[in-house]
Design a protein around this motif. Structure first.
Motif, PDB file in Angstrom:
ATOM      1  N   ALA A  54       0.833  -1.211   0.000  1.00  0.00           N
ATOM      2  CA  ALA A  54       0.000   0.000   0.000  1.00  0.00           C
ATOM      3  C   ALA A  54       0.861   1.252   0.000  1.00  0.00           C
ATOM      4  O   ALA A  54       0.560   2.236  -0.697  1.00  0.00           O
ATOM      5  N   VAL A  55       1.957   1.242   0.764  1.00  0.00           N
ATOM      6  CA  VAL A  55       2.880   2.379   0.790  1.00  0.00           C
ATOM      7  C   VAL A  55       3.466   2.591  -0.602  1.00  0.00           C
ATOM      8  O   VAL A  55       3.501   3.725  -1.109  1.00  0.00           O
ATOM      9  N   LEU A  56       3.921   1.529  -1.230  1.00  0.00           N
ATOM     10  CA  LEU A  56       4.537   1.645  -2.557  1.00  0.00           C
ATOM     11  C   LEU A  56       3.530   2.090  -3.618  1.00  0.00           C
ATOM     12  O   LEU A  56       3.856   2.912  -4.480  1.00  0.00           O
ATOM     13  N   GLU A  57       2.319   1.545  -3.562  1.00  0.00           N
ATOM     14  CA  GLU A  57       1.288   1.948  -4.527  1.00  0.00           C
ATOM     15  C   GLU A  57       0.971   3.436  -4.395  1.00  0.00           C
ATOM     16  O   GLU A  57       0.878   4.162  -5.388  1.00  0.00           O
ATOM     17  N   ARG A  58       0.813   3.896  -3.169  1.00  0.00           N
ATOM     18  CA  ARG A  58       0.493   5.306  -2.952  1.00  0.00           C
ATOM     19  C   ARG A  58       1.666   6.197  -3.357  1.00  0.00           C
ATOM     20  O   ARG A  58       1.478   7.230  -3.998  1.00  0.00           O
ATOM     21  N   ALA A  59       2.884   5.783  -3.022  1.00  0.00           N
ATOM     22  CA  ALA A  59       4.063   6.567  -3.390  1.00  0.00           C
ATOM     23  C   ALA A  59       4.215   6.640  -4.910  1.00  0.00           C
ATOM     24  O   ALA A  59       4.541   7.701  -5.459  1.00  0.00           O
ATOM     25  N   SER A  60       3.959   5.543  -5.590  1.00  0.00           N
ATOM     26  CA  SER A  60       4.055   5.538  -7.046  1.00  0.00           C
ATOM     27  C   SER A  60       3.053   6.515  -7.654  1.00  0.00           C
ATOM     28  O   SER A  60       3.388   7.292  -8.552  1.00  0.00           O
ATOM     29  N   THR A  61       1.842   6.481  -7.170  1.00  0.00           N
ATOM     30  CA  THR A  61       0.812   7.400  -7.670  1.00  0.00           C
ATOM     31  C   THR A  61       1.233   8.851  -7.441  1.00  0.00           C
ATOM     32  O   THR A  61       1.127   9.695  -8.335  1.00  0.00           O
ATOM     33  N   ARG A  62       1.732   9.139  -6.249  1.00  0.00           N
ATOM     34  CA  ARG A  62       2.153  10.508  -5.918  1.00  0.00           C
ATOM     35  C   ARG A  62       3.311  10.955  -6.808  1.00  0.00           C
ATOM     36  O   ARG A  62       3.292  12.058  -7.363  1.00  0.00           O
ATOM     37  N   ILE A  63       4.300  10.108  -6.970  1.00  0.00           N
ATOM     38  CA  ILE A  63       5.468  10.459  -7.785  1.00  0.00           C
ATOM     39  C   ILE A  63       5.052  10.668  -9.235  1.00  0.00           C
ATOM     40  O   ILE A  63       5.496  11.617  -9.893  1.00  0.00           O
ATOM     41  N   LEU A 102      12.817   4.986  -3.291  1.00  0.00           N
ATOM     42  CA  LEU A 102      12.032   4.071  -2.478  1.00  0.00           C
ATOM     43  C   LEU A 102      11.828   2.731  -3.184  1.00  0.00           C
ATOM     44  O   LEU A 102      11.871   1.668  -2.562  1.00  0.00           O
ATOM     45  N   PHE A 103      11.652   2.760  -4.491  1.00  0.00           N
ATOM     46  CA  PHE A 103      11.367   1.543  -5.255  1.00  0.00           C
ATOM     47  C   PHE A 103      12.604   0.679  -5.443  1.00  0.00           C
ATOM     48  O   PHE A 103      12.524  -0.541  -5.380  1.00  0.00           O
ATOM     49  N   ASN A 104      13.745   1.311  -5.656  1.00  0.00           N
ATOM     50  CA  ASN A 104      14.984   0.538  -5.721  1.00  0.00           C
ATOM     51  C   ASN A 104      15.327  -0.032  -4.350  1.00  0.00           C
ATOM     52  O   ASN A 104      15.821  -1.158  -4.244  1.00  0.00           O
ATOM     53  N   ASN A 105      15.050   0.736  -3.300  1.00  0.00           N
ATOM     54  CA  ASN A 105      15.275   0.233  -1.947  1.00  0.00           C
ATOM     55  C   ASN A 105      14.416  -1.020  -1.706  1.00  0.00           C
ATOM     56  O   ASN A 105      14.893  -2.020  -1.181  1.00  0.00           O
ATOM     57  N   ALA A 106      13.148  -0.934  -2.089  1.00  0.00           N
ATOM     58  CA  ALA A 106      12.237  -2.069  -1.904  1.00  0.00           C
ATOM     59  C   ALA A 106      12.686  -3.272  -2.731  1.00  0.00           C
ATOM     60  O   ALA A 106      12.709  -4.407  -2.234  1.00  0.00           O
ATOM     61  N   ALA A 107      13.049  -3.024  -3.980  1.00  0.00           N
ATOM     62  CA  ALA A 107      13.485  -4.127  -4.842  1.00  0.00           C
ATOM     63  C   ALA A 107      14.728  -4.801  -4.278  1.00  0.00           C
ATOM     64  O   ALA A 107      14.835  -6.026  -4.296  1.00  0.00           O
ATOM     65  N   ALA A 108      15.648  -4.015  -3.741  1.00  0.00           N
ATOM     66  CA  ALA A 108      16.869  -4.590  -3.167  1.00  0.00           C
ATOM     67  C   ALA A 108      16.557  -5.443  -1.939  1.00  0.00           C
ATOM     68  O   ALA A 108      17.108  -6.538  -1.780  1.00  0.00           O
ATOM     69  N   GLU A 109      15.670  -4.964  -1.087  1.00  0.00           N
ATOM     70  CA  GLU A 109      15.362  -5.708   0.139  1.00  0.00           C
ATOM     71  C   GLU A 109      14.515  -6.956  -0.117  1.00  0.00           C
ATOM     72  O   GLU A 109      14.578  -7.907   0.652  1.00  0.00           O
ATOM     73  N   PHE A 110      13.733  -6.935  -1.183  1.00  0.00           N
ATOM     74  CA  PHE A 110      12.802  -8.043  -1.424  1.00  0.00           C
ATOM     75  C   PHE A 110      13.083  -8.767  -2.732  1.00  0.00           C
ATOM     76  O   PHE A 110      12.198  -9.414  -3.285  1.00  0.00           O
ATOM     77  N   MET A 111      14.301  -8.671  -3.201  1.00  0.00           N
ATOM     78  CA  MET A 111      14.668  -9.258  -4.488  1.00  0.00           C
ATOM     79  C   MET A 111      14.239 -10.723  -4.610  1.00  0.00           C
ATOM     80  O   MET A 111      13.712 -11.132  -5.639  1.00  0.00           O
ATOM     81  N   TYR A 112      14.452 -11.487  -3.571  1.00  0.00           N
ATOM     82  CA  TYR A 112      14.155 -12.915  -3.641  1.00  0.00           C
ATOM     83  C   TYR A 112      13.040 -13.352  -2.702  1.00  0.00           C
ATOM     84  O   TYR A 112      12.516 -14.444  -2.848  1.00  0.00           O
ATOM     85  N   SER A 113      12.681 -12.506  -1.759  1.00  0.00           N
ATOM     86  CA  SER A 113      11.756 -12.957  -0.718  1.00  0.00           C
ATOM     87  C   SER A 113      10.300 -12.584  -0.936  1.00  0.00           C
ATOM     88  O   SER A 113       9.429 -13.186  -0.319  1.00  0.00           O
ATOM     89  N   ASN A 114      10.029 -11.597  -1.789  1.00  0.00           N
ATOM     90  CA  ASN A 114       8.636 -11.204  -1.972  1.00  0.00           C
ATOM     91  C   ASN A 114       8.399 -10.744  -3.413  1.00  0.00           C
ATOM     92  O   ASN A 114       8.611  -9.573  -3.733  1.00  0.00           O
ATOM     93  N   ALA A 121       7.676  -2.678  -7.616  1.00  0.00           N
ATOM     94  CA  ALA A 121       8.819  -1.797  -7.862  1.00  0.00           C
ATOM     95  C   ALA A 121       9.164  -1.801  -9.356  1.00  0.00           C
ATOM     96  O   ALA A 121       9.442  -0.747  -9.943  1.00  0.00           O
ATOM     97  N   GLY A 122       9.110  -2.974  -9.974  1.00  0.00           N
ATOM     98  CA  GLY A 122       9.378  -3.072 -11.404  1.00  0.00           C
ATOM     99  C   GLY A 122       8.343  -2.337 -12.241  1.00  0.00           C
ATOM    100  O   GLY A 122       8.679  -1.699 -13.251  1.00  0.00           O
ATOM    101  N   ARG A 126       8.951   0.562 -14.968  1.00  0.00           N
ATOM    102  CA  ARG A 126       8.433   0.501 -16.345  1.00  0.00           C
ATOM    103  C   ARG A 126       7.634   1.765 -16.655  1.00  0.00           C
ATOM    104  O   ARG A 126       7.687   2.281 -17.774  1.00  0.00           O
ATOM    105  N   TRP A 127       6.896   2.269 -15.664  1.00  0.00           N
ATOM    106  CA  TRP A 127       6.182   3.529 -15.879  1.00  0.00           C
ATOM    107  C   TRP A 127       7.177   4.659 -16.121  1.00  0.00           C
ATOM    108  O   TRP A 127       6.982   5.481 -17.021  1.00  0.00           O
ATOM    109  N   MET A 128       8.248   4.702 -15.326  1.00  0.00           N
ATOM    110  CA  MET A 128       9.273   5.740 -15.510  1.00  0.00           C
ATOM    111  C   MET A 128       9.864   5.673 -16.922  1.00  0.00           C
ATOM    112  O   MET A 128      10.056   6.699 -17.567  1.00  0.00           O
TER     113      MET A 128
END
Length: 182
Positions: A54-63, A102-114, A121-122, A126-128
């Motif tokens: 939810a944090v990432l979805e909202r941040a993406s929309t805002r950005i 924020l998205f690269n941070n998330a991708a790095a922390e959850f690369m294999y676990s989620n 994040a991807g 892709r939107w960018m």
């Protein structure tokens, strides 16, 4: 319809996740810093992963909205419109709480676990990429240059976490002028 408590939880969680990391920030800390009862937190978000999404979805929309608004004001200015996007990084990287993308941070922390978090994040990246392609096309440049602009933009956000980014941003602006020259 978002409620004020839900928005407050998202604000608190985003600030903590961004500053301290996703794994390092526990639900108890979010609950304590937000001042919201744990039952209320779980009423809005079934799990920490749901809160992160939810944090990432909202941040993406805002950005997305911020980038669209900033660049729309410069439509038709050619290379200046592209350069302005990178010049904005000066103020972004100098913010007291700056901690990269924020998205690269998330991708790095959850690369294999989620996979869901990594996927979100991807999707933002892709939107960018599509956003940069559209800007380039609108200003008369080849859209294939977006394949270079996105890593330059994200690279500056990464670099600024560990050193003063001013020189790197200025050199990137010079490189963009060369890259986009007719």
């Amino acid at each position: 319809m978002p409620t004020p408590r839900r928005e407050h939880l998202l604000d608190t969680a985003e600030q903590l996740f961004y500053r301290d990391g996703f794994h390092a920030t526990g639900i108890d800390r979010i609950q304590a810093e937000s001042g919201v009862a744990k039952t209320t937190l779980y009423k809005h978000f079934q799990s920490k992963d749901a809160l992160i999404l939810a944090v990432l979805e909202r941040a993406s929309t805002r950005i997305r909205e911020e980038l669209e608004t900033r660049t729309a004001a410069q439509a038709g200015t050619g290379i200046q419109r592209i350069l302005a996007l990178f010049e904005d990084l000066h103020s972004i990287c100098e913010e007291n709480d700056f901690n990269g993308c924020l998205f690269n941070n998330a991708a790095a922390e959850f690369m294999y676990s989620n996979p869901a978090i990594r996927t979100l994040a991807g999707e933002h990246m892709r939107w960018m990429q599509a956003f940069l392609e559209r800007l380039l096309e609108e200003e008369g440049f080849s859209t294939d240059k977006a394949l270079v602009l996105l890593p330059m933009y994200e690279g500056l956000l990464t670099l600024a976490r560990v050193q003063d980014s001013s020189v790197a941003i200025e050199r990137t602006l010079d490189a963009l002028v060369t890259l986009l020259a007719p």
